[in-house]
Write an enzyme that holds these catalytic residues in place. Structure first.
Site, short mmCIF file in Angstrom:
data_model
loop_
_atom_site.label_atom_id
_atom_site.label_comp_id
_atom_site.label_asym_id
_atom_site.label_seq_id
_atom_site.Cartn_x
_atom_site.Cartn_y
_atom_site.Cartn_z
N PHE B 238 -8.65 1.53 2.12
CA PHE B 238 -8.56 2.91 2.60
C PHE B 238 -7.86 3.02 3.94
CE2 PHE B 238 -12.48 2.08 0.22
CZ PHE B 238 -12.11 2.68 -0.97
N ILE B 464 -4.83 -2.04 -4.01
CA ILE B 464 -6.15 -1.97 -3.38
C ILE B 464 -7.11 -1.11 -4.20
CG2 ILE B 464 -5.24 -2.42 -1.08
CD1 ILE B 464 -5.47 0.61 -0.53
N GLU B 700 -3.31 10.26 -0.63
CA GLU B 700 -3.78 11.01 0.55
C GLU B 700 -4.19 12.44 0.19
OE1 GLU B 700 -3.74 8.62 2.84
OE2 GLU B 700 -2.35 7.43 1.64
#
Lengths: 326, 733, 213
Positions: B238, B464, B700
């Site tokens: 993050f 990720i 985002e």
């Protein structure tokens, strides 16, 4: 975590003797709080006496009460048929605590004996009279959002984190202990201490004493009960404030009431005066508000927990409403 | 299409940075300072060194010299921040509480952890500053803005300065977000292995294998190719894997000293103090409008927190400058340097912080004007970028508004707050808009045909969690005309083709085209091979050659048919590496992804508890490569927004300069019970200018705008306007 | 010695054997063995590493994923660290080490627990199941694993083994009857990527599919 000796006890007597003999020893049952504290260096026993093999996990109906063994798991108690039928308030309180996994590990005895979650207690680099007597109370003029509004001292303003204990306090439970000097019974209200000048002592248990069971007397609080827990997320968090409410109704009139709060004091906070104001009155919001007002007498807030002076009574009203409607 | 690494993840086979088994592994545990500012006057490591199993205790007194290390604050080459990343054991200075002052290395994790508690330090303590509010008067213009007035963090104006002040209808309000911490469930971990005195391999939790390689090659004065960084599986990040941190530096030092592979995993407490956070930020918005709902002016100011050794900046004010048609615009961004570790971008970074203020203010103004907040936004909709006058590369935000309003049941919303209730619960609806630049960088990708007919693609990029590996596999399969099962995409290794750091919603935009172009180049190769072996192909036009299901075929010629595998066998394995760059033409457009989030909340009138009962997130993110993983990302961003709005805050006791929220029991990230079923809508229209795939980025905008949607819904439910996050029960009773 | 008192034991032949062997090694140690714990430890720190290890480790028998282990472990080793660092079963994750995230969820004698908050030695004689042992074997996945893939019930994958172990238990316990109940009884497993919607969908599918879990 420090090194320690590890022994398993198969008989209560042996466990008690081992503990009494060694001031640096500790019992370990579920371990969910003790190991957490040991990992952070807050506690460092030199010997752990594993009591999980002791035969103390039965939940049974006895003459005039229900007896729950100290090693009964929180999850097992919360799902137990007898408990659900006779002590639904206790089941609700247990289910409001921790997570399903932790409830499968934590024992009834251990739940009572869990230490405060005060962040100053948990951080060995900050002052805490409970962890290291004489170092001062970090919370008193620090971040005291989660802290006590009742029964605190200038040495400690921590709160007891257990939900289960709030229900047991409301239900007039008795704690059974065995010690080097024999067995004794402790009324639940007398198990936990207020901090006073000795905040490092949480309970009135003596050296070498082992909690073997808790007995909850027969009661008629089997329907109109509610455990309300207000927290900062919807589940899996400690209480800002919690309320155990139990009513016995005759039509809409309150015949009997039990009320206790969590998250407000160093011990589960029984509200006996508020209970008295409820009895004989109609189960209305107005009655509940009056009781909540009585309940909050003597409350005093610190810099960050003034909201509890309002959240407390509001939660009492809501818990009583829910109990009455149950 | 399901995730390509799903099986690895559900069986526990996926290996994260602390899960590689290397012979003779040692374990490292950091010792942190217990003051926030000052100097180490002495450090006693004797007891730790004597503890069983301890191999080394390393401090600034005995740590090896880092040949490429530049002292803190003296590295002007750092691109994003001014100052430089903190390295360990280089001096006796304490810059924040829990700064690593020693690392203990032992032959087991238990022994290292115990011995770490035996290290005792004495300090010459100095007065520290950890309170943002108290340090607002000392806030300064970031150095990069001083150097470059066109910097995104420089002061900006169009029209008149602070024109809102003279508006007849105006509002002025301050908004605060606390420090928030990324807290991926995998705590930062690294396994450092010196395979030779000048060859280093790192299994590291990072978002950028190339960036990490560059940083530590530089620190040790090694050629970059001597350092290999592997980050195949990253357990969430993050943003906190966008920088190189002290613990990585410490593990590498430790491995050097003990000459064994060293594994280091941070504790949850350390996740607060030394791997970044979303900075505590104060904002003020002034806004004026005409009675019919046209914004005339906005002034948006922000002061964000940074450390004393790095100037961390983010685009807190970006959305305000371009989202609404305001002829007069003023923005001012300042930093306050505190004795706390450096912040780092956290999902939806500054934009999410800024959007909380802007989108709350939009709701406040709509209320002031007695106009529906959706209608108010439509009246100030922009068809070109008001910040630079350029056309949008694409913008389908109106479609998002409409889709979201239908799905949440916006027509049930009452203009008057506190009008809807169900028993003891008040019900409200709110919306919040998000936007983020559709960034595209430069990337390489390698494509190789294997003899078994599968295509191997390689890129240094990490995955990720968004599903990069899956999206790239799909892009390759689509481009080549084979099934995804015939494609193997390998990622997360700095030895693979150069790719940027995973972040800024830019990976599909950037690496996607590289994969696409590599596959196109591979197709050209195959055509050449086919032509060499088959006259019909040699004579054919390029567009008549079809690639499908593992065959090359020729339109109108049933006999011209070759399998990939045969071609590869002929050629003995062909590989191509391409570099893909954004086109210059793109500069003529303003490129953004857009989102709008609609929330329905329930607020308990007595206890102040808030439950988000429904969330609808709509996005104009260009082409959606994989609806399943993209939808998941949107849902996850929404949950992050719930945390930002309702539960998350890291708190420091300023007397000690030390966090009092130290773990996941005190820092509340949302749990299952906090999250409603999130509904996602994608416009799914390709952007014609960002890249040939038509993508714009999702990560985002999934979070930006969620927190104000919830805060606005709470206002609609209760009439209480909460301008300081998180909105905990105490603020609503 | 305390552990030779009636009712207290580390009732393992191997341990006694190890102790006897060890005691024979050194007369100095014979003396030390009968002095109180802290002194022993302080002294042990100065002794040969192997000797210290003999002092510190205790025997442990347990079964993990159906395989029986006879181990020597330090009492302070948690079940989680035993699984990850000694048995190399790294599917069980460390996400906080304090029982606050659920990533370390395993089944012990069929019940879900946090393996980070229990000592390995407390699992003497127990059956532990980790994510690696959930599937029936071969290439076949457990229905819950299949459902997590189908519904994309994860992103980074780190909390996933814990979520799956917890999800299976949630159904077995009878706490998966509604979305709300699933959310409450899964709240001990944090997913920071926020894949909750999809996890709940996966659990509901398995529950409604009526497959044996």
């Amino acid at each position: 975590m420090n090194q320690f000796q590890y022994v398993r006890a198969s008989k209560p007597k042996a466990a008690i003797e081992a503990l009494a003999r060694d001031p640096n020893a500790q019992f370990i049952a579920g371990g969910t709080n003790l190991l957490d504290l040991m990992k952070r260096g807050v506690m460092a026993p030199q010997k752990l006496i594993d009591i999980n093999k002791l035969p103390l996990d039965k939940i049974e109906r006895q003459e005039g009460n229900i007896r729950i063994g100290a090693l009964a798991l929180n999850g097992a108690v919360a799902e137990d048929k007898l408990v659900l039928e006779k002590l639904p308030l206790l089941a609700q309180a247990l289910n409001a605590g921790a997570s399903a996994q932790l409830r499968n590990m934590a024992t009834v005895g251990g739940n009572m004996l869990q230490r405060t979650r005060c962040p100053y207690f948990y951080d060995t680099a900050m002052p805490c009279n409970k962890r290291e007597p004489g170092t001062g109370c970090g919370a008193l003029e620090g971040y005291n959002r989660m802290h006590a509004i009742f029964g605190f001292s200038d040495k400690c303003i921590a709160v007891h984190p257990s939900d289960m204990s709030v229900a047991l306090a409301a239900l007039d439970a008795t704690v059974l202990v065995s010690g080097p000097k024999g067995d004794r019974r402790i009324p639940f209200a007398e198990l936990h201490r207020l901090p006073g000048d000795q905040p490092h002592i949480d309970t009135t248990l003596g050296a070498g004493e082992l909690i073997t069971a808790v007995e909850v007397p027969d009661n008629a609080f089997t329907r109109h009960v509610h455990y309300l827990k207000v927290r900062e997320r919807a589940s899996y968090a400690f209480a800002l404030v919690s309320v155990a409410a139990a009513l016995q109704l005759d039509g809409s009139t309150i015949k009997d009431a039990r009320l206790a709060m969590g998250g407000v004091a160093h011990k589960p906070w029984r509200l006996a005066d508020a209970e008295k104001t409820l009895v004989g009155k109609p189960a209305t919001d107005e009655t509940f508000r009056q009781a909540a007002e009585v309940a909050m007498r003597g409350a005093k807030a610190f810099q960050h927990n003034a909201y509890k002076l309002k959240l407390g009574p509001n939660s009492i009203v809501q818990a009583l409403k829910n109990a009455a409607a149950a | 299409m399901n995730r390509v690494d799903g099986r690895q993840k559900v069986t526990g086979a996926a290996k994260y940075s602390a899960e590689y088994q290397l012979p003779n592994m040692a374990y490292a545990v950091l010792v942190g300072s217990t003051i926030a500012k000052g100097r180490l006057s002495s450090i006693d490591t004797k007891a730790a060194e004597r503890a069983p199993g301890v191999l080394a205790v390393i401090t600034h007194q005995n740590g090896p010299k880092l040949p490429g290390h530049k002292p803190v604050g003296k590295d002007p080459s750092q691109p994003q921040t001014v100052g430089s990343a903190l390295r360990v054991f280089t001096d006796d200075k304490i810059r924040f509480n829990d700064q690593p002052i020693a690392v203990v290395v032992a032959d087991s994790w238990e022994r290292a952890r115990y011995a770490a508690r035996l290290v005792k330090a004495q300090y010459a303590q100095e007065a520290h500053q950890t309170n943002l509010e108290a340090n607002k008067p000392n806030a300064f213009l970031p150095t990069q803005a001083k150097k470059n007035p066109k910097s995104p963090v420089a002061d900006y104006q169009r029209g008149q300065v602070d024109a809102y002040k003279t508006g007849a209808l105006k509002l002025e309000a301050e908004y605060v977000i606390p420090t928030e911490v990324h807290h991926p469930i995998e705590m930062q971990s690294i396994t450092a292995h010196w395979e030779a005195p000048d060859r280093l391999t790192l299994y590291d939790k990072t978002q950028g294998t190339m960036a990490t390689r560059r940083d530590f090659a530089r620190e040790w004065g090694l050629p970059e190719e001597n350092v290999k960084v592997i980050a195949t599986y990253v357990g969430g990040a993050f943003g906190n894997g966008l920088h190189s941190w002290p613990h990585e530096s410490a593990a590498i030092v430790a491995a050097k000293v003990v000459n064994r592979p060293v594994k280091l995993m941070l504790t949850r407490e350390q996740m607060f103090t030394m791997v970044g956070y979303r900075p505590h930020t104060w904002q003020k918005i002034g806004m004026s409008a005409t009675p019919d709902g046209k914004i005339t002016a906005i002034t948006h100011e922000a002061i964000g927190q940074t450390s004393t050794y790095e100037e961390f900046t983010e685009a807190t004010l970006g959305q305000t400058r371009m989202m609404y048609q305001a002829p007069n615009m003023t923005t001012r961004y300042r930093l306050a340097a505190l004795d706390i570790g450096s912040p780092i971008w956290m999902r939806g970074p500054g934009e999410a912080t800024g959007a909380f203020a802007l989108e709350s203010a939009m709701d406040e103004m709509a209320y002031l004007l007695n106009i529906d907040p959706l209608e108010f936004r439509l009246r100030n909709y922009t068809d070109k970028d008001p910040e630079n006058g350029k056309p949008w590369s694409s913008k389908f935000l109106k479609e998002c508004y409409q889709a979201g309003a239908e799905r949440i049941g916006w027509n049930k919303r009452q203009l008057k707050p506190g009008s809807v209730r169900e028993g003891d619960w008040l019900i409200g609806y709110g919306m919040g808009v998000g936007t983020f630049g559709a960034h595209r960088g430069t990337s390489k990708a390698t494509a190789k045909l294997l003899p078994d007919g599968t295509v191997l693609l390689q890129s240094a990029v990490t995955d990720i969690g968004p599903g990069t590996g899956t999206a790239m596999t799909q892009i390759a399969a689509d481009t080549l005309g084979v099934t995804p099962a015939k494609v193997r995409f390998e990622w997360g290794n700095s030895d693979f083709a150069r790719a940027p750091t995973q972040g800024g919603s830019a990976i599909v935009n950037t690496v996607g085209p590289a994969v696409q172009e590599a596959c196109l180049a591979l197709k050209d190769k195959l055509r050449e091979l086919a032509a060499a072996g088959n006259g019909a192909f040699a004579a054919a036009r390029k567009e008549d050659v079809t690639f499908a299901d593992g065959y090359l075929t020729l339109a109108g010629n049933a006999t011209a048919r070759v399998t990939y595998t045969d071609l590869v066998k002929q050629a003995g394995g062909q590989a191509v590496t391409v570099e893909s760059k954004p086109s210059d033409k793109g500069r003529e457009y303003s490129m953004y992804s857009f989102s709008v989030h609609f929330a329905q909340v329930r607020v308990h009138q007595l206890t102040g508890e808030v439950r988000v009962s429904k969330l609808v997130s709509c996005a104009d993110a260009g082409t959606i490569i994989n609806e399943k993983t993209a939808g998941n990302q949107m849902k996850g961003g929404a949950v992050g927004g719930i945390g930002m709005a309702l539960t998350e805050a890291a708190v420091i006791d300023d007397r000690f300069g030390r966090y009092v929220t130290k773990d996941l029991a005190e820092y509340h990230v949302p749990v299952h019970a906090d999250a409603p079923a999130v509904e996602v809508y994608f416009v799914n229209q390709p952007d014609p200018h960002v890249n040939a795939l038509g993508t714009k980025g999702i990560g985002e905008i999934a979070t930006i705008g969620v927190a104000p949607a919830i805060a606005n819904a709470i206002f609609n439910a209760t009439g209480k306007r909460i301008r300081e996050l998180p909105i905990t029960p105490d603020k609503l009773i | 010695m305390a552990d030779e008192q009636p009712g207290l034991s580390l009732d393992h032949d191997e341990h006694s054997q190890a102790r006897r062997t060890f005691l024979k090694q050194s007369s100095l140690l014979t003396a030390l063995a009968f002095t109180p714990g802290p002194v022993v430890r302080a002294a042990a720190a100065e002794l040969d590493e192997k000797v210290a290890a003999a002092f510190e480790k205790v025997p442990l028998k347990l079964a993990v994923n159906g395989k029986r282990y006879k181990l020597q472990v330090e009492p302070r080793t948690t079940l989680l660290d035993l699984l990850r660092e000694q048995l190399h079963l790294t599917g069980t994750k460390k996400g906080c080490d304090y029982g606050q995230c659920g990533a370390c969820t395993v089944h012990v004698d069929g019940k879900r627990i946090n393996s980070c908050l229990t000592l390995a030695v407390m699992q003497e004689g127990k059956e532990v199941t980790t994510i690696e042992g959930l599937a029936p074997g071969g290439d076949k996945l457990h229905p819950m694993q299949e459902a997590f893939i189908k519904h994309d019930g994860f992103q980074c994958g780190y909390c996933t083994p814990g979520q799956i172990m917890s999800a299976v238990a949630c159904i077995r316990e009878g706490h998966a009857d509604s979305e709300g109940e699933i959310r409450e009884y899964m709240s001990g497993n944090i997913c920071r990527c926020g894949a909750y919607t999809n996890i709940v969908a996966a659990i509901q599918e398995v529950k409604n599919g009526g497959q044996r879990v």
